[in-house]
Design a protein around this motif. Structure first.
Motif, PDB file in Angstrom:
ATOM      1  N   VAL A  33       0.854  -1.194   0.000  1.00 18.30           N
ATOM      2  CA  VAL A  33       0.000   0.000   0.000  1.00 18.30           C
ATOM      3  C   VAL A  33       0.892   1.247   0.000  1.00 18.30           C
ATOM      4  N   PRO A  34       1.612   1.515  -1.102  1.00 12.41           N
ATOM      5  CA  PRO A  34       2.579   2.620  -1.110  1.00 12.41           C
ATOM      6  C   PRO A  34       1.948   4.000  -0.963  1.00 12.41           C
ATOM      7  N   ASP A  35       0.639   4.137  -1.230  1.00 11.10           N
ATOM      8  CA  ASP A  35      -0.010   5.447  -1.114  1.00 11.10           C
ATOM      9  C   ASP A  35      -0.567   5.710   0.281  1.00 11.10           C
ATOM     10  N   TYR A  36      -0.315   4.804   1.212  1.00  6.21           N
ATOM     11  CA  TYR A  36      -0.756   4.979   2.602  1.00  6.21           C
ATOM     12  C   TYR A  36       0.447   5.489   3.391  1.00  6.21           C
ATOM     13  N   ALA A  37       0.446   6.792   3.714  1.00  4.64           N
ATOM     14  CA  ALA A  37       1.634   7.450   4.257  1.00  4.64           C
ATOM     15  C   ALA A  37       1.733   7.303   5.768  1.00  4.64           C
ATOM     16  N   THR A  85      -0.307  11.162  15.438  1.00  5.39           N
ATOM     17  CA  THR A  85       0.189  11.928  14.303  1.00  5.39           C
ATOM     18  C   THR A  85       0.841  11.017  13.270  1.00  5.39           C
ATOM     19  N   ALA A  86       1.613  10.036  13.747  1.00  4.48           N
ATOM     20  CA  ALA A  86       2.309   9.122  12.836  1.00  4.48           C
ATOM     21  C   ALA A  86       1.334   8.321  11.985  1.00  4.48           C
ATOM     22  N   PHE A  87       0.152   8.026  12.529  1.00  6.40           N
ATOM     23  CA  PHE A  87      -0.822   7.182  11.821  1.00  6.40           C
ATOM     24  C   PHE A  87      -2.089   7.957  11.441  1.00  6.40           C
ATOM     25  N   ALA A  88      -1.928   9.266  11.249  1.00  6.33           N
ATOM     26  CA  ALA A  88      -3.090  10.121  10.991  1.00  6.33           C
ATOM     27  C   ALA A  88      -3.556  10.099   9.537  1.00  6.33           C
ATOM     28  N   ALA A  89      -2.739   9.617   8.621  1.00  7.74           N
ATOM     29  CA  ALA A  89      -3.102   9.665   7.202  1.00  7.74           C
ATOM     30  C   ALA A  89      -4.370   8.864   6.927  1.00  7.74           C
ATOM     31  N   ALA A  90      -5.169   9.335   5.980  1.00  8.52           N
ATOM     32  CA  ALA A  90      -6.370   8.600   5.584  1.00  8.52           C
ATOM     33  C   ALA A  90      -5.974   7.213   5.100  1.00  8.52           C
ATOM     34  N   PRO A  91      -6.657   6.175   5.567  1.00  9.59           N
ATOM     35  CA  PRO A  91      -6.225   4.812   5.233  1.00  9.59           C
ATOM     36  C   PRO A  91      -6.450   4.452   3.772  1.00  9.59           C
ATOM     37  N   HIS A  92      -5.508   3.716   3.242  1.00  7.11           N
ATOM     38  CA  HIS A  92      -5.625   3.073   1.932  1.00  7.11           C
ATOM     39  C   HIS A  92      -5.400   1.585   2.157  1.00  7.11           C
ATOM     40  N   TYR A  93      -5.803   0.767   1.212  1.00  7.99           N
ATOM     41  CA  TYR A  93      -5.609  -0.672   1.341  1.00  7.99           C
ATOM     42  C   TYR A  93      -5.323  -1.257  -0.034  1.00  7.99           C
ATOM     43  N   SER A  94      -4.775  -2.449  -0.025  1.00  2.10           N
ATOM     44  CA  SER A  94      -4.363  -3.109  -1.265  1.00  2.10           C
ATOM     45  C   SER A  94      -5.430  -4.079  -1.747  1.00  2.10           C
ATOM     46  N   ALA A  95      -5.219  -4.615  -2.948  1.00  2.00           N
ATOM     47  CA  ALA A  95      -6.119  -5.641  -3.481  1.00  2.00           C
ATOM     48  C   ALA A  95      -6.121  -6.866  -2.579  1.00  2.00           C
ATOM     49  N   ALA A 120     -10.552  -1.853   4.533  1.00  6.71           N
ATOM     50  CA  ALA A 120     -10.968  -2.837   3.534  1.00  6.71           C
ATOM     51  C   ALA A 120     -12.231  -3.566   3.975  1.00  6.71           C
ATOM     52  N   LEU A 121     -12.314  -3.903   5.252  1.00  4.19           N
ATOM     53  CA  LEU A 121     -13.528  -4.555   5.772  1.00  4.19           C
ATOM     54  C   LEU A 121     -14.737  -3.622   5.648  1.00  4.19           C
ATOM     55  N   GLN A 122     -14.528  -2.359   5.963  1.00  4.60           N
ATOM     56  CA  GLN A 122     -15.622  -1.403   5.855  1.00  4.60           C
ATOM     57  C   GLN A 122     -16.107  -1.287   4.409  1.00  4.60           C
ATOM     58  N   ASP A 263       7.963 -20.024   0.424  1.00  3.01           N
ATOM     59  CA  ASP A 263       8.993 -19.154  -0.141  1.00  3.01           C
ATOM     60  C   ASP A 263       8.386 -18.375  -1.310  1.00  3.01           C
ATOM     61  N   MET A 264       7.644 -17.330  -0.962  1.00  2.54           N
ATOM     62  CA  MET A 264       6.946 -16.519  -1.963  1.00  2.54           C
ATOM     63  C   MET A 264       6.837 -15.097  -1.442  1.00  2.54           C
ATOM     64  N   SER A 265       7.059 -14.125  -2.293  1.00  2.35           N
ATOM     65  CA  SER A 265       6.988 -12.736  -1.872  1.00  2.35           C
ATOM     66  C   SER A 265       5.534 -12.319  -1.653  1.00  2.35           C
ATOM     67  N   LEU A 266       5.361 -11.266  -0.872  1.00  2.94           N
ATOM     68  CA  LEU A 266       4.033 -10.711  -0.662  1.00  2.94           C
ATOM     69  C   LEU A 266       3.410 -10.263  -1.983  1.00  2.94           C
ATOM     70  N   ALA A 267       4.227  -9.639  -2.824  1.00  2.55           N
ATOM     71  CA  ALA A 267       3.719  -9.132  -4.100  1.00  2.55           C
ATOM     72  C   ALA A 267       3.204 -10.272  -4.973  1.00  2.55           C
ATOM     73  N   GLU A 268       3.939 -11.382  -5.001  1.00  2.65           N
ATOM     74  CA  GLU A 268       3.495 -12.520  -5.807  1.00  2.65           C
ATOM     75  C   GLU A 268       2.225 -13.135  -5.218  1.00  2.65           C
ATOM     76  N   PHE A 269       2.186 -13.262  -3.896  1.00  3.09           N
ATOM     77  CA  PHE A 269       0.992 -13.797  -3.256  1.00  3.09           C
ATOM     78  C   PHE A 269      -0.220 -12.920  -3.563  1.00  3.09           C
ATOM     79  N   ALA A 270      -0.041 -11.607  -3.452  1.00  4.40           N
ATOM     80  CA  ALA A 270      -1.147 -10.684  -3.716  1.00  4.40           C
ATOM     81  C   ALA A 270      -1.599 -10.773  -5.166  1.00  4.40           C
ATOM     82  N   ALA A 271      -0.647 -10.898  -6.069  1.00  2.83           N
ATOM     83  CA  ALA A 271      -0.999 -11.005  -7.484  1.00  2.83           C
ATOM     84  C   ALA A 271      -1.774 -12.282  -7.775  1.00  2.83           C
ATOM     85  N   ARG A 272      -1.431 -13.338  -7.042  1.00  3.31           N
ATOM     86  CA  ARG A 272      -2.141 -14.615  -7.217  1.00  3.31           C
ATOM     87  C   ARG A 272      -3.554 -14.542  -6.633  1.00  3.31           C
ATOM     88  N   MET A 273      -3.705 -13.841  -5.519  1.00  4.93           N
ATOM     89  CA  MET A 273      -4.980 -13.821  -4.811  1.00  4.93           C
ATOM     90  C   MET A 273      -5.956 -12.777  -5.345  1.00  4.93           C
TER      91      MET A 273
END
Length: 280
Positions: A33-37, A85-95, A120-122, A263-273
């Motif tokens: 979630v690179p857009d979640y600051a 303050t550290a976690f104040a950004a509006a939430p984003h979530y991934s696929a 994401a649940l909301q 032995d699988m990256s998060l990105a690959e798992f997400a792409a599969r799911m």
């Protein structure tokens, strides 16, 4: 010896859809979630905290110790304000978060302070609520707080919830509950072996179920202890996505808990799911 797979076991998707597998999320899921600051690691978080408050050099890179220093010398409210303050950004979530939310699993464990999984649940429209770990310095004698999907406090879960989101170290929303300082963890770790800080509802939901660890590392004692105690009295078969070679202590933990390494990256798992979510 740790068992390692290089592909997803056939029973994984089926088990998740049937609610037999509990997704257990670590801080590294935020890499999707690179857009979640918000800070996505203890190192990033402690850098933010110590940029605003001067702490001794020897603990500047240690989150729980730096947080304790701020709590001791600047007051607990200062620490909580900095965390908010550290976690104040509006939430984003991934696929991947969307896919997990769409499954309607009975229990999701989320072990960082962000709001990606909750958002994401909301958005998924499922009936859900959450339970968060509470600091004893602010809520002495009360270990957890329950909230509905709109952030309203409740005495415990409601029967119509399809999914319970368990945030054992707290969350930025709705009330800024954080386990982050040394004293926060000392209080919990004193009791966690007899399961006091883990709600009875969570203990019931984990019984007989498997865990899938996503975005987790087990290279420090805190993460290992929480995982071990949260999965206690569940099933005897679990999995962890871990593309990096495990450290000696991680390998020992995986073998001890009968966690098969995938032995699988998060990105690959997400792409599969993610395509599965779209198809559903």
């Amino acid at each position: 010896m740790t068992r390692t797979l290089t592909d997803l076991p056939a029973e994984l998707e089926q088990g998740l859809r049937a609610g037999r597998i509990v997704p257990y999320l670590g801080q590294h899921v935020l890499s999707l979630v690179p857009d979640y600051a918000v800070p996505g690691s203890p190192e990033a978080l402690v850098a933010l905290l110590t940029a605003k408050v001067s702490v001794p050099h020897k603990i500047r890179g240690r989150l729980t110790q730096a947080a304790q220093f701020i709590e001791n010398f600047k007051h607990r409210k200062t620490l909580v304000d900095q965390m908010n303050t550290a976690f104040a950004a509006a939430p984003h979530y991934s696929a991947m978060h969307s896919w997990l939310a769409s499954l309607g699993v009975p229990l999701i464990v989320d072990t960082w302070y962000d709001e990606a999984m909750a958002a994401a649940l909301q958005a998924a429209g499922v009936k859900w609520g959450e339970v968060q770990g509470l600091s004893q310095s602010e809520h002495f004698g009360t270990w957890t707080g329950w909230y509905d999907s709109d952030g309203n406090p409740l005495p415990d879960r409601t029967p119509d919830w399809q999914t319970v989101l368990y945030k054992p170290i707290g969350s930025s929303n709705p009330a800024g509950n954080y386990l982050v300082s040394d004293s926060d963890y000392v209080e919990v770790l004193t009791e966690i072996d007899i399961q006091t800080p883990i709600p009875a509802e969570i203990q019931a939901l984990r019984t007989g179920r498997h865990f899938l660890f996503i975005g987790c590392r087990f290279n420090d004692q805190l993460t290992r202890t929480f995982a071990r105690q949260i999965m206690k009295r569940s099933s005897d078969t679990h999995w962890a996505l871990l593309s990096e070679e495990p450290t000696r202590m991680e390998a020992k933990f995986l073998a001890e808990q009968n966690i098969t390494r995938i032995d699988m990256s998060l990105a690959e798992f997400a792409a599969r799911m993610a395509p599965l979510s779209e198809a559903a």
